[in-house]
Design an enzyme around this catalytic site. Structure first.
Site, PDB file in Angstrom:
ATOM      1  N   ASN A   1    -127.411 -45.269 -63.298  1.00  0.00           N
ATOM      2  CA  ASN A   1    -128.408 -46.351 -63.555  1.00  0.00           C
ATOM      3  C   ASN A   1    -129.646 -45.611 -62.996  1.00  0.00           C
ATOM      4  O   ASN A   1    -130.422 -45.618 -63.902  1.00  0.00           O
ATOM      5  CB  ASN A   1    -127.964 -48.029 -62.945  1.00  0.00           C
ATOM      6  CG  ASN A   1    -126.953 -48.142 -63.977  1.00  0.00           C
ATOM      7  OD1 ASN A   1    -126.074 -47.901 -64.427  1.00  0.00           O
ATOM      8  ND2 ASN A   1    -126.675 -49.524 -63.540  1.00  0.00           N
ATOM      9  N   GLU A   2    -130.035 -45.292 -62.006  1.00  0.00           N
ATOM     10  CA  GLU A   2    -130.889 -44.297 -61.898  1.00  0.00           C
ATOM     11  C   GLU A   2    -131.713 -43.734 -62.726  1.00  0.00           C
ATOM     12  O   GLU A   2    -132.326 -43.329 -63.639  1.00  0.00           O
ATOM     13  CB  GLU A   2    -130.897 -43.686 -60.581  1.00  0.00           C
ATOM     14  CG  GLU A   2    -130.730 -44.880 -59.238  1.00  0.00           C
ATOM     15  CD  GLU A   2    -129.833 -45.443 -59.183  1.00  0.00           C
ATOM     16  OE1 GLU A   2    -128.690 -44.343 -59.465  1.00  0.00           O
ATOM     17  OE2 GLU A   2    -129.309 -46.214 -58.390  1.00  0.00           O
TER      18      GLU A   2
ATOM     19  N   SER B   1    -117.778 -33.895 -64.266  1.00  0.00           N
ATOM     20  CA  SER B   1    -118.698 -33.262 -62.430  1.00  0.00           C
ATOM     21  C   SER B   1    -117.861 -32.398 -61.468  1.00  0.00           C
ATOM     22  O   SER B   1    -116.981 -32.286 -61.371  1.00  0.00           O
ATOM     23  CB  SER B   1    -118.329 -34.690 -62.160  1.00  0.00           C
ATOM     24  OG  SER B   1    -118.985 -35.875 -62.675  1.00  0.00           O
TER      25      SER B   1
ATOM     26  N   GLY C   1    -113.821 -33.054 -67.689  1.00  0.00           N
ATOM     27  CA  GLY C   1    -113.959 -32.472 -66.632  1.00  0.00           C
ATOM     28  C   GLY C   1    -115.321 -31.895 -66.976  1.00  0.00           C
ATOM     29  O   GLY C   1    -115.601 -30.690 -67.608  1.00  0.00           O
TER      30      GLY C   1
ATOM     31  N   GLU D   1    -120.401 -41.674 -76.037  1.00  0.00           N
ATOM     32  CA  GLU D   1    -119.564 -42.258 -74.485  1.00  0.00           C
ATOM     33  C   GLU D   1    -119.690 -42.858 -74.289  1.00  0.00           C
ATOM     34  O   GLU D   1    -120.048 -44.810 -74.282  1.00  0.00           O
ATOM     35  CB  GLU D   1    -119.489 -40.910 -73.375  1.00  0.00           C
ATOM     36  CG  GLU D   1    -119.181 -42.028 -72.400  1.00  0.00           C
ATOM     37  CD  GLU D   1    -119.331 -40.693 -71.149  1.00  0.00           C
ATOM     38  OE1 GLU D   1    -118.985 -39.713 -70.880  1.00  0.00           O
ATOM     39  OE2 GLU D   1    -119.211 -40.972 -69.805  1.00  0.00           O
TER      40      GLU D   1
HETATM   41  C1  FAD Z   1    -114.979 -43.893 -60.304  1.00  0.00           C
HETATM   42  C2  FAD Z   1    -116.115 -43.686 -60.818  1.00  0.00           C
HETATM   43  C3  FAD Z   1    -114.905 -41.942 -61.607  1.00  0.00           C
HETATM   44  C4  FAD Z   1    -115.276 -40.817 -62.607  1.00  0.00           C
HETATM   45  N1  FAD Z   1    -114.831 -40.243 -63.957  1.00  0.00           N
HETATM   46  C5  FAD Z   1    -114.984 -39.251 -63.909  1.00  0.00           C
HETATM   47  C6  FAD Z   1    -114.689 -38.532 -65.293  1.00  0.00           C
HETATM   48  O1  FAD Z   1    -114.150 -38.712 -65.672  1.00  0.00           O
HETATM   49  N2  FAD Z   1    -115.193 -37.172 -65.368  1.00  0.00           N
HETATM   50  C7  FAD Z   1    -115.813 -36.359 -65.240  1.00  0.00           C
HETATM   51  O2  FAD Z   1    -116.930 -35.723 -65.278  1.00  0.00           O
HETATM   52  N3  FAD Z   1    -116.706 -37.326 -63.928  1.00  0.00           N
HETATM   53  C8  FAD Z   1    -116.525 -38.520 -63.641  1.00  0.00           C
HETATM   54  N4  FAD Z   1    -117.061 -39.083 -62.674  1.00  0.00           N
HETATM   55  C9  FAD Z   1    -118.342 -38.616 -61.900  1.00  0.00           C
HETATM   56  C10 FAD Z   1    -119.955 -39.634 -62.331  1.00  0.00           C
HETATM   57  O3  FAD Z   1    -120.043 -39.405 -63.629  1.00  0.00           O
HETATM   58  C11 FAD Z   1    -120.984 -38.850 -61.470  1.00  0.00           C
HETATM   59  O4  FAD Z   1    -120.685 -39.840 -60.176  1.00  0.00           O
HETATM   60  C12 FAD Z   1    -122.638 -39.657 -61.886  1.00  0.00           C
HETATM   61  O5  FAD Z   1    -122.988 -38.298 -62.069  1.00  0.00           O
HETATM   62  C13 FAD Z   1    -122.889 -39.013 -60.426  1.00  0.00           C
HETATM   63  O6  FAD Z   1    -123.049 -37.772 -60.094  1.00  0.00           O
HETATM   64  P1  FAD Z   1    -122.811 -37.380 -58.662  1.00  0.00           P
HETATM   65  O7  FAD Z   1    -121.627 -38.589 -57.951  1.00  0.00           O
HETATM   66  O8  FAD Z   1    -122.983 -36.163 -58.777  1.00  0.00           O
HETATM   67  O9  FAD Z   1    -124.021 -37.750 -57.865  1.00  0.00           O
HETATM   68  P2  FAD Z   1    -125.432 -37.276 -57.487  1.00  0.00           P
HETATM   69  O10 FAD Z   1    -125.713 -36.952 -58.839  1.00  0.00           O
HETATM   70  O11 FAD Z   1    -125.656 -36.580 -56.658  1.00  0.00           O
HETATM   71  O12 FAD Z   1    -126.923 -38.850 -56.727  1.00  0.00           O
HETATM   72  C14 FAD Z   1    -126.858 -39.267 -55.454  1.00  0.00           C
HETATM   73  C15 FAD Z   1    -127.156 -40.169 -55.585  1.00  0.00           C
HETATM   74  O13 FAD Z   1    -129.245 -40.011 -56.276  1.00  0.00           O
HETATM   75  C16 FAD Z   1    -128.839 -40.561 -57.316  1.00  0.00           C
HETATM   76  N5  FAD Z   1    -130.359 -39.067 -58.279  1.00  0.00           N
HETATM   77  C17 FAD Z   1    -129.946 -38.145 -58.604  1.00  0.00           C
HETATM   78  N6  FAD Z   1    -130.694 -37.789 -59.661  1.00  0.00           N
HETATM   79  C18 FAD Z   1    -131.701 -38.858 -59.295  1.00  0.00           C
HETATM   80  C19 FAD Z   1    -132.994 -38.576 -60.484  1.00  0.00           C
HETATM   81  N7  FAD Z   1    -133.637 -37.455 -61.294  1.00  0.00           N
HETATM   82  N8  FAD Z   1    -133.443 -39.350 -60.192  1.00  0.00           N
HETATM   83  C20 FAD Z   1    -133.308 -39.934 -59.568  1.00  0.00           C
HETATM   84  N9  FAD Z   1    -132.328 -40.806 -58.810  1.00  0.00           N
HETATM   85  C21 FAD Z   1    -131.562 -39.669 -58.441  1.00  0.00           C
HETATM   86  C22 FAD Z   1    -128.208 -40.736 -58.124  1.00  0.00           C
HETATM   87  O14 FAD Z   1    -129.074 -41.628 -59.266  1.00  0.00           O
HETATM   88  C23 FAD Z   1    -126.897 -41.478 -57.040  1.00  0.00           C
HETATM   89  O15 FAD Z   1    -127.929 -42.599 -56.914  1.00  0.00           O
HETATM   90  C24 FAD Z   1    -116.608 -40.498 -61.905  1.00  0.00           C
HETATM   91  C25 FAD Z   1    -117.329 -40.711 -61.049  1.00  0.00           C
HETATM   92  C26 FAD Z   1    -116.828 -42.657 -60.971  1.00  0.00           C
HETATM   93  C27 FAD Z   1    -117.710 -43.035 -59.345  1.00  0.00           C
END
Ligand code: FAD
Length: 394
Positions: free
Chosen positions: A379-380, A138, A136, A252
């Site tokens: 990946n960004e 995100s 937990g 991880e």
């Molecule tokens: C299938 C799946 C399983 C997951 N499982 C888990 C889980 O078990 N537990 C958990 O805690 N989370 C989980 N996640 C969440 C995952 O870790 C987050 O989706 C991820 O860290 C991105 O955060 P966000 O979705 O809030 O996107 P955001 O952080 O809002 O990013 C949106 C976009 O902006 C870009 N971006 C943001 N900041 C920057 C920057 N500084 N420079 C360049 N680009 C940037 C990102 O690359 C992305 O393209 C899961 C996600 C998926 C899709």
């Protein structure tokens, strides 16, 4: 598929080659062909939960599921190289992926930061598969910017009272416990965050399923409504959550070996493409992926598991395996890979009996695996981290 091998094998020293032989014999004796065939048709990266459990139970007696844990905690104390070979071969031979949340993520983190009481209570339950964990981190307003978590644990007398929500939580529907990062102070400082080992069976916890792109249920949103947590469910110190999370995120990123799994996926695609007349450019791309995969395998072994890694190694590895995996998925949807659209074991209906979208085999993986370049840190963000480690002064 039987002819698949580890192309770096000739570079191994004799004891490791002998060990690899033992691993292969173990898999030949223990990996049920029906389980393997089902894994080849899997739709999600983590695969089916029950199949993963079946493989876990199969490994329990030998303790090969925690071979990388120190003997003091019930593991076998295998070296990183042996553990690499074991994980590589599991992927190559089509074994289910073991759920990482307990044995790979929180288990080693409890070993590092836990009190003796926490270790004695929680680690044996992970080894025996008595408690399932989820992660937990995100939240709706905190993903890449993890320090922005808003779920709040407020001290009230002898307990902390937790309110807020976690999102994208893989496997929460099966989990008994969640390790999570919460806020214990309102200010945005690093010591405002605390790492909890939360019991999901507690009153006030509820779940909302989230469907993946192809209709599968792997993710959830988890809500906390005045959930009471005892202080002994804090891992490390109150306010020390950032340090604990950083440790967990680092392990991880290094917990998996993807070379064998990708190699098998490419081989499956090649096998299926032989049934159809694949155009020359299909085979050109197969050859290019094969070369890139070889480079990846060497990098994964050297940087990830032989101890020579730079801090950016795990970031580079994450970028590479996810992008190679997506290229294999995409190739499966081209004319040459079209056999992959129609797996042998399932039909092609796009909706299930409840009318939910459910795509067949390879197409489902193609959609679901779009997520690999997002989770575990996008990946960004990985590229930002590589840049920072190469140019720390900027
Ligand atoms: C299938 C799946 C399983 C997951 N499982 C888990 C889980 O078990 N537990 C958990 O805690 N989370 C989980 N996640 C969440 C995952 O870790 C987050 O989706 C991820 O860290 C991105 O955060 P966000 O979705 O809030 O996107 P955001 O952080 O809002 O990013 C949106 C976009 O902006 C870009 N971006 C943001 N900041 C920057 C920057 N500084 N420079 C360049 N680009 C940037 C990102 O690359 C992305 O393209 C899961 C996600 C998926 C899709």
């Amino acid at each position: 598929m039987e002819g698949l091998g580890f192309y770096l094998e000739p570079a191994l020293a004799e004891p490791e080659r002998a060990f690899l032989g033992e691993v292969r014999a173990f898999l030949a004796a223990n990996l049920d062909p029906a389980l393997r065939a089902a894994v080849d048709e899997e739709r999600m990266f983590f695969g089916d939960h029950e199949r993963s459990n079946a493989w876990f139970r199969c490994l329990q007696e030998s303790r090969w599921h925690v071979a990388h844990w120190p003997e003091a905690y019930g593991g076998l104390g295998w070296s990183p190289l042996r553990n690499y070979l074991w994980l590589y071969e599991q992927g190559l031979r089509g074994a289910p992926l073991l759920r990482p949340f307990g044995i790979n993520y929180v288990g080693p983190t409890i070993m590092r930061f836990g009190s003796e009481a926490q270790k004695a209570e929680l680690l044996p339950r992970i080894i025996r598969h008595e408690e399932h964990w989820c992660q937990g981190f995100s939240e709706p307003g905190a993903g890449s910017d993890l320090a922005n978590v808003a779920t709040f644990a407020e001290r009230r007398g002898d307990v902390y009272v937790v309110n807020g929500s976690k999102i994208w939580t893989t496997d929460a529907q099966y989990a008994d416990r969640m390790f999570c990062l919460v806020r214990t102070r309102r200010e945005r400082t690093k010591d405002a965050l605390t790492f909890l080992l939360l019991d999901l069976r507690a009153p006030g916890v509820s779940l909302q399923p989230i469907r993946l792109l192809a209709g599968d249920h792997e993710l959830n949103q988890v809500f906390f409504d005045n959930v009471e947590v005892l202080p002994d469910q804090i891992l490390g110190e109150e306010g020390g959550g950032w340090q604990v999370s950083k440790f967990l995120l680092e392990i991880e990123r290094g917990a998996f070996v993807f070379g064998g799994r990708l190699r098998r996926r490419l081989a499956l695609l090649i096998e299926r493409a032989r049934d159809v007349r694949a155009p020359a450019r299909f085979w050109d791309e197969v050859a290019q992926i094969d070369l890139d995969l070889r480079a990846y395998e060497a990098t994964e072994l050297r940087l990830g598991h032989l101890g020579g890694g730079t801090p950016a190694a795990a970031n580079l590895i994450k970028i590479e395996w996810t992008e190679i995996g997506q290229r294999i998925d995409a190739l499966g949807l081209t004319p040459g890979g079209r056999a992959g659209l129609y797996p042998r074991t399932s039909g092609t209906a796009l909706h299930d009996e409840r009318g939910e979208l459910t795509l067949p085999g390879w197409l489902a993986s193609y959609f679901n695996n779009r997520a690999t370049t997002i989770y575990g840190g996008t990946n960004e963000i990985q590229r930002n981290l590589v840049y920072r480690s190469l140019a720390p002064h900027r």
